[in-house]
Design an enzyme around this catalytic site. Structure first.
Site, mmCIF file in Angstrom:
data_model
loop_
_atom_site.group_PDB
_atom_site.id
_atom_site.type_symbol
_atom_site.label_atom_id
_atom_site.label_comp_id
_atom_site.label_asym_id
_atom_site.label_seq_id
_atom_site.Cartn_x
_atom_site.Cartn_y
_atom_site.Cartn_z
ATOM 1 N N THR A 290 1.128 -1.345 -0.125
ATOM 2 C CA THR A 290 -0.414 -0.285 -0.074
ATOM 3 C C THR A 290 0.838 1.160 -0.119
ATOM 4 O OG1 THR A 290 -1.811 -0.863 1.479
ATOM 5 C CG2 THR A 290 -2.002 1.172 1.703
ATOM 6 N N SER A 296 -6.734 0.745 -2.246
ATOM 7 C CA SER A 296 -7.791 -0.504 -3.798
ATOM 8 C C SER A 296 -6.278 -0.675 -4.706
ATOM 9 C CB SER A 296 -8.152 0.506 -3.514
ATOM 10 O OG SER A 296 -9.386 0.000 -1.670
ATOM 11 N N GLY A 329 2.952 -2.591 8.131
ATOM 12 C CA GLY A 329 3.459 -3.506 9.285
ATOM 13 C C GLY A 329 4.467 -3.962 9.370
ATOM 14 N N ARG A 461 -27.223 -10.331 34.834
ATOM 15 C CA ARG A 461 -27.819 -9.648 35.044
ATOM 16 C C ARG A 461 -29.443 -9.268 34.661
ATOM 17 N NH1 ARG A 461 -26.309 -4.109 36.711
ATOM 18 N NH2 ARG A 461 -26.935 -2.640 36.414
ATOM 19 N N GLY A 545 -23.501 0.629 29.716
ATOM 20 C CA GLY A 545 -22.372 0.837 30.591
ATOM 21 C C GLY A 545 -21.247 0.345 30.734
ATOM 22 N N THR A 566 -11.502 -2.687 5.834
ATOM 23 C CA THR A 566 -11.457 -1.696 4.776
ATOM 24 C C THR A 566 -9.705 -2.464 4.154
ATOM 25 O OG1 THR A 566 -10.387 0.088 6.589
ATOM 26 C CG2 THR A 566 -12.065 0.652 5.727
ATOM 27 N N GLU A 568 -6.992 -5.180 4.207
ATOM 28 C CA GLU A 568 -6.771 -6.600 2.848
ATOM 29 C C GLU A 568 -8.182 -6.217 1.643
ATOM 30 O OE1 GLU A 568 -5.169 -10.110 2.391
ATOM 31 O OE2 GLU A 568 -3.851 -8.956 4.181
#
Lengths: 772, 772
Positions: A290, A296, A329, A461, A545, A566, A568
């Site tokens: 990239t 893309s 990476g 809960r 929460g 978004t 690969e």
């Protein structure tokens, strides 16, 4: 109601104190000072016999808390003796105890149990224990009711979840088991990382540890320390994604992308030279594809790799700042990179090729001409060291070209086994489709962890009670809550089987079906990762929460997996690729020439025909709605109808002499819809197949999930089905009711269904479910 | 094409170098070494005249880069002189320059421009400048085309965005302007905070700075340093939410919740004693309502406040660990807390009341009986110090009871102006509804920031070109991209006006319409915050990997606003409250007795009647679809029909003697649908009203957004409308096409529409849009 005293295992004296003991022990702890106090008080109570005192002292031994059985007996006794159910008027624990004593005592003793002194003595003890404010009735009856409900619920699961785990783990069960055992080792303890440097270092260490266990090289040939087992690699990737997604992605960058590029795009000489060191992480590396300006659209990358005959070397160069490699990476730890660049030989560009470029020397210093910049903090995955890389006329030897699909010979001439540059490009990219097979599986692991937490929390809960004083309702017993979570659970199962199918197709691919598999991978990657994002969002909100606290895992699960939609390949772009694949019937040409080939293909096709059965549109009986034949037909109809309508639109534009590119743009939204219909059809087909072939024990729960997935999808598309008059309004309404019913039924065994994912508690971590 | 040389401002010599100058300057920087080199080379070129050399030296002065006008002229000249548009065959910059020189040179000079030496001289310069690899044609023609498109696009916006800003800012324009100016001060510079302690401290400092500017006390009476202006408070809250949401929430906790509780639930004595110190942040405090065990169900809080006559004090106590106060903002900085607890006087509980409890002494040390625990890191909002608080028999004077709605007199007797405990409870909570009015506005600010970034990026970022070598397509020119972002933009505008309406109703509320306003606040809070979450997710994905980098803001925008869907009331719970309000026609009784009152109300109602116009169901012409009457009728029909069907179902269950609670549960999903229909109807009504009453200039863009909001909502519900046969399939298809068309049209002025939000660039920050 009879007023004769019931036969009870306890004397009136013991009964009078039972509520206090019950509540005092209810948090499972009696502190030393409490014990001392109880002993002292008990010894002084005139209304207790010696036996009573002895028993009560036994019961207040902090070394031996009451067993669950004894505790349960207490509840039963209290319930039998006192009024049936909670009265509107609240009573204190003391009043309750005295009432119980009175009811079981003989007539002569009534006076003693009515005396002020007795009441005061008990009240003193209650006060001293700090439990005077607790509403005895509510607590006692609720606990009892909650226990009963829990038992009932556990009996409801119709299957053994271990058997389900075996089914889900499939052929890689042993590897997944190993990975689970490994990751629960304290060495891999999950922590809160706020500083990226520390986090990245830890992830590097963890990856090395996994490499030492043989996981790094697993997909490489045996000669280089591996097992030649891509399926195992993908399974390992999926299994570690239950634990930490930074670890998973770091692992994937090193072994899957960097290692994979050397393995798939390089030749024997590269394998010999590098694969072993990559598999052990002795040689950390990057996959530098990239660019800032091109993500893309890989084909338009701007980095150049120019062959320089005088020095027999390749010059790798970044023409302008915005052509730098982006989000790479391992950029901070890497010693080498597979750099994708336009290969220029003798003034001619041969399109994108990959070249190995050393980045750092052994001391970790950047080499000449290399610039690296940290991408800084990201939304998530902060344990992965992403960076930007620029090359300024960096020279590498000719043999660093990964030359499987394009080579430069000793005479400095370019050659390739694949003549057509476009086909060459897509063939090269195709070998890297493993990423699109792996990523959705990692995403699904995050989905499953999220479902595990949200569903187990919804089974603990409680909030709001039907009437004041009554036990509050479990979250999962609310129909809205079932509606929020159960369809996601069903879809997670559906995707599990679909991704297993994709993996199987991928590892057994041939030259003939590779286009179809790429299309399937692109589609499932998009569909599954969008589901991950949506499902984790719903799970977070369903935990309120509590779900927002970092400790309960959604912060990382959501943030780390967010990029999956978004990377690969951007999902929206991938879905268009899928549609193109469908429109050209997976013919190779479409890859080679993009949409022009599709247009050619379309104009050579005769119009598709498909029918609908008018009788079916009104059938609403449940056996019909739950019939896989009906469901599959509906899914297939949608796919075929959309394929037909997109083709027809496109043809009509072209007949009007519209520019093909404009025609494509106009159909873009329509194409994404078609791609989704295709993916859903494949997913349902696989799920139906699993239901058919699985053991009878598992068939019932799986059939229910499969029906829920199918009908919930149809419900989601009901606007389309009604527009097409494929379904009558009476039928879509019946489907809605059936979805509600299935949500309820699935909720009854939801706990077993999430336990079947076999996620270690060390990976789940979230205190909202693991504590207590 | 004519071959006669065009009249040009430059000589052939200058033309030959023009492409190199153009590209050399294209990154706006010429380095000193480049300049030196250019001067040297130019001096040596035999084909340049003295004038040429002089001009070119001027053009290479790093102190005076070419003006945009000059740059534009270069492009025009290059375009005029060279071939029209890019050819398929790529040329180098040198070839292009030579071709230009040749075309404008006389016949005698042709030889010079064809010589190898000239070409080599230029090529040397090109090489030395490091721009040899740039594709000249593409770059030059693309820039030109991009500039042209940009101009066209800017002309497309039919309105002045400053006028739109004025409309959006409304009556609080001046305050918002002040807040904008304040927050762009370097003191408030946004930073990446990874350590919560530092971040929290900074937010405390920022809040103090805002307090010094008078924003803290703004809603309090003038006597205590304020303006008695709740509307201004809400506007300030909204405006600061463009900047940092931790700041916003910290501000809201101190001044809105803590200050608001003292102001609204306390009486004169409390105001005198505390309000001024609260407004200046001299007294930081907490709003301690939520407990670990009870969040949405406030009425069942377990903390007790027991009046102790001998000491004339109130004992505040946490009965068990899970009854501790949870997620309390300001818990680490707070010196005092408004504690919500069951008030027990003389052994009788009077329900939830608020008591002021000091937490820390002046040195910041916790007082006796108070335990505080840090909630640790959260998914977002890490600049807010949330904590848990437990009280162990903490004694405070009787006057610390906030006694507006319930008091203890000198004789130790409880009294209240509101007899009915249930009505008292809801009256007390009702005074705090300001939070539900403010939070969605802060969420909307985050939405707008996200849209600003994603849309401006989509107007800069290009990817994929129709043909190789052509300019790549802008993201916002893709129909899928328009579909992803434009409906969200329309909805943001719709919500802006709806929330302004809510604020107006809220600040002008009366005893008569308070129930309706509470219902509206609950509904809009849910609807708007769900939109925030969905819109920011879409915006992040629409920015691809760039959206994942922390620097581009989505990390914080998403994470910080994520809690909005579940705080100030869980959205799903609130939507049921809305439905109950609708079912009981906002009658007070429903609040007092929950769903029982609704049931009574329902059984007293005659069945609603409503009609549909069969002719309308098939009308598809655009003037009809864009007619607000049609849109409003469709929205109102949906609301009425759902109200009727929920009522009818409920009545039918009750007639079958179903338990009312079970009947409610069965209708739960249906009720949420009803609530949504109600909210959407209100939103559309307000938007239509704004369009009608606004200036002619703004009416066109607003009408378009309003139509998009209305039709996109109907499209989203088309399954329901088709089921009801309110719309015919031909009409839903026409609506889909109209939505596509509107998305395209809105995209043409999308930039002006986001600039109208007037978010300072210092708050936007994201380099993907603020840098070039």
């Amino acid at each position: 109601m009879s007023t004769s005293p019931p036969t009870l295992p306890y004397s009136p004296g013991v009964l009078s104190l039972l509520p206090l003991f019950y509540v005092g022990w209810s948090d499972s702890v009696l502190s030393p000072s409490e014990v001392k106090l109880i002993h002292k008080k008990i010894a002084s109570f005139p209304f207790l016999s010696a036996e009573d005192k002895h028993l009560l002292q036994q019961w207040s031994n902090p070394q031996a808390p009451p067993s669950p059985e004894l505790f349960k007996q207490w509840v039963q006794v209290i319930r039998q003796t006192s009024l049936q159910g909670p009265s509107d008027q609240r009573q204190s624990l003391v009043e309750l105890g005295i009432e119980m004593a009175k009811r079981s005592a003989g007539e002569v003793d009534q006076l003693q149990w009515s005396s002020e002194q007795t009441a005061q003595a008990l009240a003193d003890l209650e006060e001293a224990l700090g439990i005077a404010h607790i509403d005895a009735y509510r607590n006692i009856f609720h606990t009892e009711q909650i226990e009963r409900e829990k038992e009932e619920r556990e009996q409801q699961a119709s299957f053994d979840y271990n058997a389900m785990t075996d089914l889900l783990d499939g052929p890689q069960a042993e590897l997944k088991r190993r990975m689970r055992i490994l990751l629960i080792d304290p060495y891999f303890k999950l922590e809160v990382w706020r500083d990226k440097t520390d986090y990245r270092q830890k992830m590097l260490d963890w990856c090395k540890a996994l490499a030492r266990q043989g996981f790094g090289a697993i997909a490489f040939p045996e000669a280089y320390g591996g097992n030649d087992d891509m399926e195992a690699y993908i399974a390992a990737f999926e299994a570690m994604a239950y634990h930490d997604l930074s670890l998973t992605i770091k692992f994937g960058v090193q072994f899957g992308l960097f290692g994979g590029s050397v393995y798939w795009l390089g030749t024997e000489k590269h394998h010999q030279k590098y694969l072993e060191a990559i598999g052990t992480l002795e040689l950390p590396g990057c996959f530098a594809m990239t660019e800032t300006g091109h993500g893309s659209n890989v084909r338009s990358l701007q980095t150049t790799a120019t062959y320089d005959p005088p020095t027999d070397s390749i010059i790798v160069h970044t023409p302008s700042p915005k052509d730098g490699k982006e989000y790479i990476g391992n950029a901070l730890h890497g010693q080498m990179a597979t750099v994708f660049a336009q290969l220029i030989v003798d003034g001619t560009s041969h399109g994108v090729h990959a070249v190995l470029v050393p980045l750092r020397d052994e001391a970790g210093e950047l080499l000449k001409g290399i610039k690296v910049e940290d991408c800084g903090y990201k939304l998530g995955l902060n344990g992965v060291d992403n960076g930007r890389i620029w090359f300024n006329q960096v020279r590498v030897p000719r043999e660093n070209l990964l030359n499987r699909f394009g080579d430069i010979n000793d005479q400095g001439q370019y050659s390739s086994p694949i003549e057509n540059p476009s086909r060459r490009f897509f063939t090269m990219l195709g070998t890297l489709v493993g990423g699109r097979v792996s990523v959705p599986r990692a995403g699904l692991s995050a989905t499953k962890t999220g479902l595990n937490i949200a569903i187990r929390y919804a089974l603990k809960r409680r909030q709001f009670s039907p009437k004041e004083g009554e036990v509050e309702t479990l979250l999962l017993d609310y129909p809205t809550h079932q509606r929020r979570l159960m369809p996601h659970l069903a879809k997670a199962y559906a995707l599990h089987f679909a991704l297993a199918y994709l993996t199987d197709r991928y590892v057994n691919r041939t030259e003939d079906d590779i286009r179809e598999i790429e299309t399937l991978a692109a589609g499932l990657k998009s569909y599954a990762t969008w589901h991950t994002t949506a499902c984790l969002q719903e799970c977070r909100e369903a935990c309120g929460g509590k779900g927002y606290l970092h400790e309960n895992r959604f912060a990382d699960l959501k943030a780390d997996s967010d990029i999956f939609t978004t990377f690969e390949g951007d999902n929206t772009v991938l879905m268009q690729l899928v549609a193109k694949g469908l429109l050209s019937d997976f013919k190779k040409e479409f890859h080679d020439e993009g949409f022009r080939a599709v247009i050619r293909y379309l104009s050579s096709q005769v119009s598709d025909t498909f029918s609908r059965n008018p009788f079916q549109t009104r059938r609403t009986e449940s056996s019909h709605l739950r019939d896989p034949e009906f469901q599959l037909e509906a899914f297939r109809y949608r796919e075929r109808a959309l394929l037909y309508s997109v083709s027809a639109r496109m043809r009509s534009y072209l007949n009007r002499r519209m520019d093909p590119y404009d025609a494509f743009l106009r159909c873009q939204v329509h194409m994404v819809e078609l791609a989704e219909a295709y993916v859903e059809r494949v997913v349902l087909e696989q799920f139906v197949k699993v239901v058919k072939t699985t053991s009878p024990e598992l068939r019932t729960p799986l059939k229910r999930l499969c029906d829920l997935f199918a009908l919930h999808s149809i419900e989601g598309q009901k606007g389309w089905y009604l527009e097409q008059e494929y379904l009558h309004p009476s039928k879509t309404k019946a489907i809605r009711r059936m979805v509600n019913q299935l949500c309820l039924e699935v909720s009854h065994e939801a706990k077993s269904l999430v336990l079947a994912f076999a996620i270690p508690e060390e990976s789940v971590v979230a205190p909202i479910v693991t504590s207590d």
